[in-house]
Design a protein around this motif. Structure first.
Motif, PDB file in Angstrom:
ATOM      1  N   GLU A 187      26.074  58.632   2.887  1.00  0.00           N
ATOM      2  CA  GLU A 187      25.996  59.895   1.879  1.00  0.00           C
ATOM      3  C   GLU A 187      26.611  60.795   1.171  1.00  0.00           C
ATOM      4  OE1 GLU A 187      23.247  59.960   5.409  1.00  0.00           O
ATOM      5  OE2 GLU A 187      24.228  58.116   4.848  1.00  0.00           O
ATOM      6  N   MET A 188      27.297  61.991   3.221  1.00  0.00           N
ATOM      7  CA  MET A 188      28.043  62.905   2.746  1.00  0.00           C
ATOM      8  C   MET A 188      28.690  62.684   1.677  1.00  0.00           C
ATOM      9  SD  MET A 188      28.562  64.043   7.318  1.00  0.00           S
ATOM     10  CE  MET A 188      28.562  65.124   7.083  1.00  0.00           C
ATOM     11  N   ILE A 189      29.493  61.800   1.229  1.00  0.00           N
ATOM     12  CA  ILE A 189      30.957  61.646   0.530  1.00  0.00           C
ATOM     13  C   ILE A 189      30.450  61.449  -1.198  1.00  0.00           C
ATOM     14  CG2 ILE A 189      32.615  59.747  -0.502  1.00  0.00           C
ATOM     15  CD1 ILE A 189      32.675  58.511   2.625  1.00  0.00           C
ATOM     16  N   GLU A 201      33.240  54.907  -9.348  1.00  0.00           N
ATOM     17  CA  GLU A 201      33.489  53.774  -9.120  1.00  0.00           C
ATOM     18  C   GLU A 201      34.066  53.332  -8.239  1.00  0.00           C
ATOM     19  OE1 GLU A 201      33.781  49.349 -11.260  1.00  0.00           O
ATOM     20  OE2 GLU A 201      33.105  51.276 -12.700  1.00  0.00           O
ATOM     21  N   LYS A 202      35.323  53.524  -8.356  1.00  0.00           N
ATOM     22  CA  LYS A 202      36.978  53.440  -7.593  1.00  0.00           C
ATOM     23  C   LYS A 202      36.435  53.961  -5.332  1.00  0.00           C
ATOM     24  CE  LYS A 202      41.930  54.286  -6.128  1.00  0.00           C
ATOM     25  NZ  LYS A 202      41.470  55.148  -5.326  1.00  0.00           N
ATOM     26  N   LEU A 203      35.145  55.235  -5.443  1.00  0.00           N
ATOM     27  CA  LEU A 203      35.251  55.827  -4.490  1.00  0.00           C
ATOM     28  C   LEU A 203      34.103  54.777  -3.769  1.00  0.00           C
ATOM     29  CD1 LEU A 203      35.316  58.347  -3.157  1.00  0.00           C
ATOM     30  CD2 LEU A 203      33.375  59.185  -4.031  1.00  0.00           C
ATOM     31  N   ARG A 204      33.444  54.732  -3.990  1.00  0.00           N
ATOM     32  CA  ARG A 204      32.183  53.619  -3.732  1.00  0.00           C
ATOM     33  C   ARG A 204      32.646  52.056  -3.368  1.00  0.00           C
ATOM     34  NH1 ARG A 204      26.349  54.005  -3.450  1.00  0.00           N
ATOM     35  NH2 ARG A 204      26.725  55.946  -5.450  1.00  0.00           N
ATOM     36  N   THR A 205      33.561  51.509  -3.794  1.00  0.00           N
ATOM     37  CA  THR A 205      33.969  50.336  -4.350  1.00  0.00           C
ATOM     38  C   THR A 205      34.878  51.268  -2.614  1.00  0.00           C
ATOM     39  OG1 THR A 205      34.658  49.454  -6.072  1.00  0.00           O
ATOM     40  CG2 THR A 205      35.313  48.783  -4.687  1.00  0.00           C
ATOM     41  N   GLU A 206      35.556  51.508  -1.996  1.00  0.00           N
ATOM     42  CA  GLU A 206      36.348  52.175  -1.098  1.00  0.00           C
ATOM     43  C   GLU A 206      35.874  52.517   0.055  1.00  0.00           C
ATOM     44  OE1 GLU A 206      40.581  53.256  -3.313  1.00  0.00           O
ATOM     45  OE2 GLU A 206      39.579  55.208  -2.734  1.00  0.00           O
ATOM     46  N   THR A 207      34.576  53.566  -0.168  1.00  0.00           N
ATOM     47  CA  THR A 207      33.546  53.711   1.318  1.00  0.00           C
ATOM     48  C   THR A 207      33.176  52.552   1.679  1.00  0.00           C
ATOM     49  OG1 THR A 207      33.775  55.483   0.142  1.00  0.00           O
ATOM     50  CG2 THR A 207      31.971  54.735   1.402  1.00  0.00           C
ATOM     51  N   GLU A 208      32.599  51.497   0.696  1.00  0.00           N
ATOM     52  CA  GLU A 208      31.860  50.580   1.042  1.00  0.00           C
ATOM     53  C   GLU A 208      33.004  49.420   1.946  1.00  0.00           C
ATOM     54  OE1 GLU A 208      28.688  49.600   0.812  1.00  0.00           O
ATOM     55  OE2 GLU A 208      28.643  51.571  -0.171  1.00  0.00           O
ATOM     56  N   ALA A 209      34.181  49.408   1.592  1.00  0.00           N
ATOM     57  CA  ALA A 209      35.254  48.477   2.449  1.00  0.00           C
ATOM     58  C   ALA A 209      35.833  49.383   3.555  1.00  0.00           C
ATOM     59  CB  ALA A 209      36.707  48.043   1.052  1.00  0.00           C
ATOM     60  N   ASN A 210      35.974  50.212   3.204  1.00  0.00           N
ATOM     61  CA  ASN A 210      36.408  51.129   4.916  1.00  0.00           C
ATOM     62  C   ASN A 210      35.546  51.217   6.184  1.00  0.00           C
ATOM     63  OD1 ASN A 210      39.193  50.915   3.683  1.00  0.00           O
ATOM     64  ND2 ASN A 210      38.350  52.974   2.412  1.00  0.00           N
ATOM     65  N   TYR A 211      34.035  51.606   5.636  1.00  0.00           N
ATOM     66  CA  TYR A 211      33.599  52.589   5.878  1.00  0.00           C
ATOM     67  C   TYR A 211      32.414  52.410   7.349  1.00  0.00           C
ATOM     68  CZ  TYR A 211      29.770  55.845   7.329  1.00  0.00           C
ATOM     69  OH  TYR A 211      29.097  57.351   8.493  1.00  0.00           O
ATOM     70  N   GLY A 212      32.982  51.142   7.862  1.00  0.00           N
ATOM     71  CA  GLY A 212      31.995  50.267   8.648  1.00  0.00           C
ATOM     72  C   GLY A 212      33.030  50.959   9.929  1.00  0.00           C
ATOM     73  N   HIS A 213      34.284  50.005   9.478  1.00  0.00           N
ATOM     74  CA  HIS A 213      35.561  50.132  10.607  1.00  0.00           C
ATOM     75  C   HIS A 213      35.955  51.984  10.753  1.00  0.00           C
ATOM     76  CE1 HIS A 213      39.149  49.759  12.155  1.00  0.00           C
ATOM     77  NE2 HIS A 213      40.180  50.644  11.493  1.00  0.00           N
ATOM     78  N   TYR A 214      35.035  52.331   9.948  1.00  0.00           N
ATOM     79  CA  TYR A 214      36.092  53.628  10.300  1.00  0.00           C
ATOM     80  C   TYR A 214      35.061  54.608  10.900  1.00  0.00           C
ATOM     81  CZ  TYR A 214      37.169  58.743   8.877  1.00  0.00           C
ATOM     82  OH  TYR A 214      37.899  60.184   8.576  1.00  0.00           O
ATOM     83  N   SER A 215      33.626  54.351  10.903  1.00  0.00           N
ATOM     84  CA  SER A 215      32.789  54.653  11.634  1.00  0.00           C
ATOM     85  C   SER A 215      32.661  54.229  13.114  1.00  0.00           C
ATOM     86  CB  SER A 215      31.018  54.599  10.857  1.00  0.00           C
ATOM     87  OG  SER A 215      30.888  53.011  10.913  1.00  0.00           O
ATOM     88  N   LEU A 216      33.439  52.884  13.510  1.00  0.00           N
ATOM     89  CA  LEU A 216      33.564  52.818  14.861  1.00  0.00           C
ATOM     90  C   LEU A 216      34.770  52.887  15.367  1.00  0.00           C
ATOM     91  CD1 LEU A 216      32.648  48.616  13.878  1.00  0.00           C
ATOM     92  CD2 LEU A 216      31.600  50.548  14.959  1.00  0.00           C
TER      93      LEU A 216
END
Length: 229
Positions: A187-189, A201-216
């Motif tokens: 939500e910060m992003i 739209e591109k930002l949301r797609t990339e965030t959904e793809a990357n965020y799980g691994h990035y947060s770990l």
């Protein structure tokens, strides 16, 4: 362990750093620098400085105080961690130049770990794939910045990107500076960039793809920084 977190602007808080501290029962105090004074730092073992749209070269009294605190914590062999503007404050406090970069870097882009970064025990935590344990030399991270810094004398350059060769450094064994935003929640992003000239739209797609691994990876870094380093 007690952590002093300094917010340079209300909208750029500690995010997942705070989540980690709460979940692990680590004492911390967050200070809104625009409206609060910095408490006596002697009772804190770690200093964390967040981002902000201002420059370290601006004449802002609390940024000058952060500059002093970086040197004070390092001289006392305490932990220091700077994110984005916080990293730039660290660079300037340690004698380096901070200046406008070639263009703004906003969104998800790769950084590449240096050889020293690949050997750094905390950077490896950020770059590890949780399922396989493999270490990736390239990591896709979230950026929102337009300035950069030179690596301070005596510091170790840990990572760079195509636009910004200096993305991360370590000074001594307990001070880390990241130009990119490791601390972001989803939500910060979306909140930060809703009015920026980006493809949402591109930002949301990339965030959904990357965020799980990035947060770990961020969680792995926090574990090492706050507990093991």
């Amino acid at each position: 362990m007690s952590v002093l977190i300094l917010k340079n602007i209300a909208t750029e808080g500690p995010g997942t750093i705070e989540d980690y501290l709460v979940q692990n029962g680590i004492s911390y105090k967050t200070v809104e620098l625009e409206k609060e004074d910095i408490p006596d730092p002697k009772g804190f073992e770690a200093l964390v400085m967040m981002g902000g749209p201002m420059s370290v070269n601006d004449d802002i009294s609390y940024i000058r105080r952060e500059d002093e605190l970086v040197r004070e914590f390092i001289s006392r062999d305490k932990r220091v961690f700077g994110v984005c503007l916080g990293a730039q404050i660290m660079a300037k406090a340690l004698g380096s130049r901070v200046y406008v970069g070639p263009q703004k870097e906003i969104g998800w882009y790769d950084i590449e770990l240096t050889e020293d970064g690949m050997n750094d025990p905390l950077m490896k935590r950020l770059a590890v794939y949780p399922k396989t344990g493999d270490i990736s030399k390239k990591i896709e991270v979230f950026h929102w910045h337009g300035e950069t810094f030179d690596i301070p004398q005596g510091a170790i350059r840990l990572a760079g990107s195509a636009l910004y060769p200096n993305q991360a450094f370590r000074y001594g064994q307990k001070a880390y500076a990241f130009q990119f935003h490791i601390e972001v929640r989803k939500e910060m992003i979306y909140g930060w960039l809703k009015n920026e000239p980006v493809d949402l739209e591109k930002l949301r797609t990339e965030t959904e793809a990357n965020y799980g691994h990035y947060s770990l990876g961020a969680l792995n870094f926090y574990k090492a920084f706050f507990n093991e380093n």
